[in-house]
Design a protein around this motif. Structure first.
Motif, PDB file in Angstrom:
ATOM      1  N   UNK A 234       0.829  -1.210   0.000  1.00  0.00           N
ATOM      2  CA  UNK A 234       0.000   0.000   0.000  1.00  0.00           C
ATOM      3  C   UNK A 234       0.861   1.257   0.000  1.00  0.00           C
ATOM      4  N   UNK A 235       0.273   2.326  -0.522  1.00  0.00           N
ATOM      5  CA  UNK A 235       0.818   3.669  -0.377  1.00  0.00           C
ATOM      6  C   UNK A 235      -0.251   4.554   0.255  1.00  0.00           C
ATOM      7  N   UNK A 236       0.204   5.637   0.880  1.00  0.00           N
ATOM      8  CA  UNK A 236      -0.693   6.692   1.337  1.00  0.00           C
ATOM      9  C   UNK A 236      -0.574   7.856   0.368  1.00  0.00           C
ATOM     10  N   UNK A 263      -8.830   4.310  -1.390  1.00  0.00           N
ATOM     11  CA  UNK A 263      -9.726   4.192  -0.247  1.00  0.00           C
ATOM     12  C   UNK A 263      -9.500   5.338   0.732  1.00  0.00           C
ATOM     13  N   UNK A 264     -10.508   6.195   0.906  1.00  0.00           N
ATOM     14  CA  UNK A 264     -10.447   7.186   1.977  1.00  0.00           C
ATOM     15  C   UNK A 264     -10.891   6.496   3.259  1.00  0.00           C
ATOM     16  N   UNK A 271      -5.649   5.669   1.123  1.00  0.00           N
ATOM     17  CA  UNK A 271      -4.726   4.558   0.930  1.00  0.00           C
ATOM     18  C   UNK A 271      -4.880   4.038  -0.498  1.00  0.00           C
ATOM     19  N   UNK A 272      -3.757   3.711  -1.127  1.00  0.00           N
ATOM     20  CA  UNK A 272      -3.757   3.221  -2.500  1.00  0.00           C
ATOM     21  C   UNK A 272      -3.106   1.844  -2.519  1.00  0.00           C
ATOM     22  N   UNK A 340       1.109  11.692  -9.071  1.00  0.00           N
ATOM     23  CA  UNK A 340       2.512  11.619  -9.483  1.00  0.00           C
ATOM     24  C   UNK A 340       3.253  10.678  -8.539  1.00  0.00           C
ATOM     25  N   UNK A 341       4.451  10.222  -8.932  1.00  0.00           N
ATOM     26  CA  UNK A 341       5.208   9.356  -8.010  1.00  0.00           C
ATOM     27  C   UNK A 341       5.462   9.991  -6.649  1.00  0.00           C
ATOM     28  N   UNK A 342       5.623  11.315  -6.610  1.00  0.00           N
ATOM     29  CA  UNK A 342       5.873  11.998  -5.338  1.00  0.00           C
ATOM     30  C   UNK A 342       4.647  11.991  -4.426  1.00  0.00           C
ATOM     31  N   UNK A 343       3.472  11.727  -4.996  1.00  0.00           N
ATOM     32  CA  UNK A 343       2.247  11.677  -4.192  1.00  0.00           C
ATOM     33  C   UNK A 343       2.123  10.383  -3.403  1.00  0.00           C
ATOM     34  N   UNK A 344       2.929   9.369  -3.725  1.00  0.00           N
ATOM     35  CA  UNK A 344       2.785   8.048  -3.117  1.00  0.00           C
ATOM     36  C   UNK A 344       3.811   7.862  -1.999  1.00  0.00           C
ATOM     37  N   UNK A 345       3.309   7.741  -0.789  1.00  0.00           N
ATOM     38  CA  UNK A 345       4.146   7.551   0.392  1.00  0.00           C
ATOM     39  C   UNK A 345       3.999   6.107   0.862  1.00  0.00           C
ATOM     40  N   UNK A 346       5.083   5.317   0.928  1.00  0.00           N
ATOM     41  CA  UNK A 346       4.953   3.910   1.318  1.00  0.00           C
ATOM     42  C   UNK A 346       4.244   3.743   2.658  1.00  0.00           C
ATOM     43  N   UNK A 347       3.393   2.732   2.727  1.00  0.00           N
ATOM     44  CA  UNK A 347       2.609   2.452   3.928  1.00  0.00           C
ATOM     45  C   UNK A 347       2.760   0.976   4.291  1.00  0.00           C
TER      46      UNK A 347
END
Length: 406
Positions: A234-236, A263-264, A271-272, A340-347
């Protein structure tokens, strides 16, 4: 209190292995259905819901995806309504948000229409949307067509599990990993834990999730399947304002996975995920976690090789998205072009306990089997959290029948 029958001292009537939401729902159903029944739950972790229950997207599924008449369809539809009621009754965070399932390619349109028909067969209200209507719900999402499913929601499944544990009145023993099981049909079941305790019960219930096949074999029952673990990463979303609610792609019917979705959650974050890649351990939440014995058991199961042979193209794509954030972003942009790739924060990742038959068939429904003085839950991945209350009642029914026959 220890009950003595025929010279045997029983610590409980029913012993449940596994303190996830299904095991705790089973304990809850047993004590609610037959007050006075003594239940002990063994959980190897220090608290409840540490694996599948606490490592998913938190979605209350509507049941639209599942074959009419299947356990998944019946229990998810029923369970979604019951889960909302349960959360309301106990003040557990939840929201009924609805969700969009969006077709982004023409080839997906027949499958989207098929979901409309399936939803209606399962008694689920569905609204069909054209491309322009998608923006009414999700201004940043693009697609050729979509359906809106109003009964989908989100909740705190860990909070639900804690409440089930408390309300069940069962004795919950944490830090109690099962090491050995001695099942004697004429007497009962004795379980040795990692703490050195021996727990004696008249009936055993196996809700061990990622380890359920191993527990079945320890009991002396051959389950006819093996758990093959798939990690979901997942990413946030760093810009949560891009997504209002829940957005899903049209799933591929050849797989039990729903695809990367948005998913909000109840915390307001988006979460993505997840993707689906082979895990190198039953609890392999990253590529660094490798357990040779568990990996060897997976590779020794013929079904694992059949999966690889049939679905290597699909698997290659999932692996590429696992190691490349840019590739993952490309998949997300099919639904959400602004990301964008910068929008995805590892979760935090999760691991799905997927039952696989010897011939490589991915078991697509909940699977519950019985042995002498034992009930085994052998396939309960998503939507098991949504469906946990009706699943728990069914497992409890079987356990109580076994109890009455002793």
């Amino acid at each position: 209190m220890v009950q003595v029958l025929s010279g045997i001292a029983y610590d409980c009537d029913v012993l449940v292995i596994g303190g996830g939401i299904v095991g705790l729902s089973t304990a809850y159903a047993i004590t609610r259905g037959t007050p006075g029944t003594r239940v002990v739950v063994l959980e190897k972790e220090a608290g409840p819901a540490r694996h599948q229950t606490g490592r998913n997207s938190g979605v209350i599924h509507s049941g639209i995806y599942y074959r009419p008449g299947s356990l998944k369809a019946r229990y998810a539809v029923r369970g979604a309504a019951e889960m909302v009621k349960f959360c309301s009754e106990y003040g557990i965070a939840h929201a009924v948000t609805g969700k969009l399932i969006v077709a982004t390619e023409r080839s997906e349109l027949p499958r989207l229409h098929g979901l409309v028909q399936r939803g209606r067969e399962n008694g689920i209200p569905v609204r069909e949307l054209g491309a322009a209507q998608i923006a009414e719900y999700e201004p940043e999402v693009e697609g050729l067509a979509a359906i809106h499913v109003g009964t989908t929601g989100v909740c705190d499944f860990v909070g639900v599990a804690r409440q089930l544990a408390e309300a069940s009145g069962a004795e919950i023993r944490y830090g109690a990993e099962v090491r050995r099981i001695d099942r004697r049909p004429e007497l009962g079941v004795a379980v040795l834990t990692s703490a050195g305790d021996v727990v004696r019960a008249r009936v055993l219930v196996n809700c061990a999730g990622l380890h359920c096949d191993e527990v079945a074999r320890l009991t002396g029952d051959e389950p006819g399947m093996r758990i093959v673990p798939f990690r979901g990463e997942y990413y946030t979303l760093a810009r949560p304002e891009l997504v209002r609610g829940l957005v899903y792609p049209v799933p591929d019917p050849a797989f039990p996975f729903l695809g990367v979705h948005l998913t909000r959650g109840i915390d307001g974050g988006v979460h993505i995920g997840p993707n689906a890649v082979p895990a190198l351990a039953r609890e392999g939440y990253d590529w660094r976690t490798v357990r040779p014995r568990e990996l060897g058991a997976t590779l020794a199961w013929p079904g694992s090789w059949q999966i690889a042979r049939r679905h290597w193209r699909y698997g290659t794509g999932e692996l590429r998205r696992s190691v490349s954030r840019r590739a993952f972003t490309t998949a997300v942009r099919r639904l959400l072009p602004a990301v964008t790739p910068d929008d995805l924060v590892p979760s935090a990742a999760g691991v799905r306990a997927q039952a696989v038959l010897r011939d490589g068939t991915l078991v697509d429904d909940f699977l519950i089997r019985e042995g002498p003085r034992a009930v085994h839950v052998l396939n309960a991945p998503s939507p098991a959290a949504t469906a946990s209350l009706p699943i728990g009642r069914e497992v409890a029914r079987r356990a109580l029948e076994a109890l009455r026959s002793t």
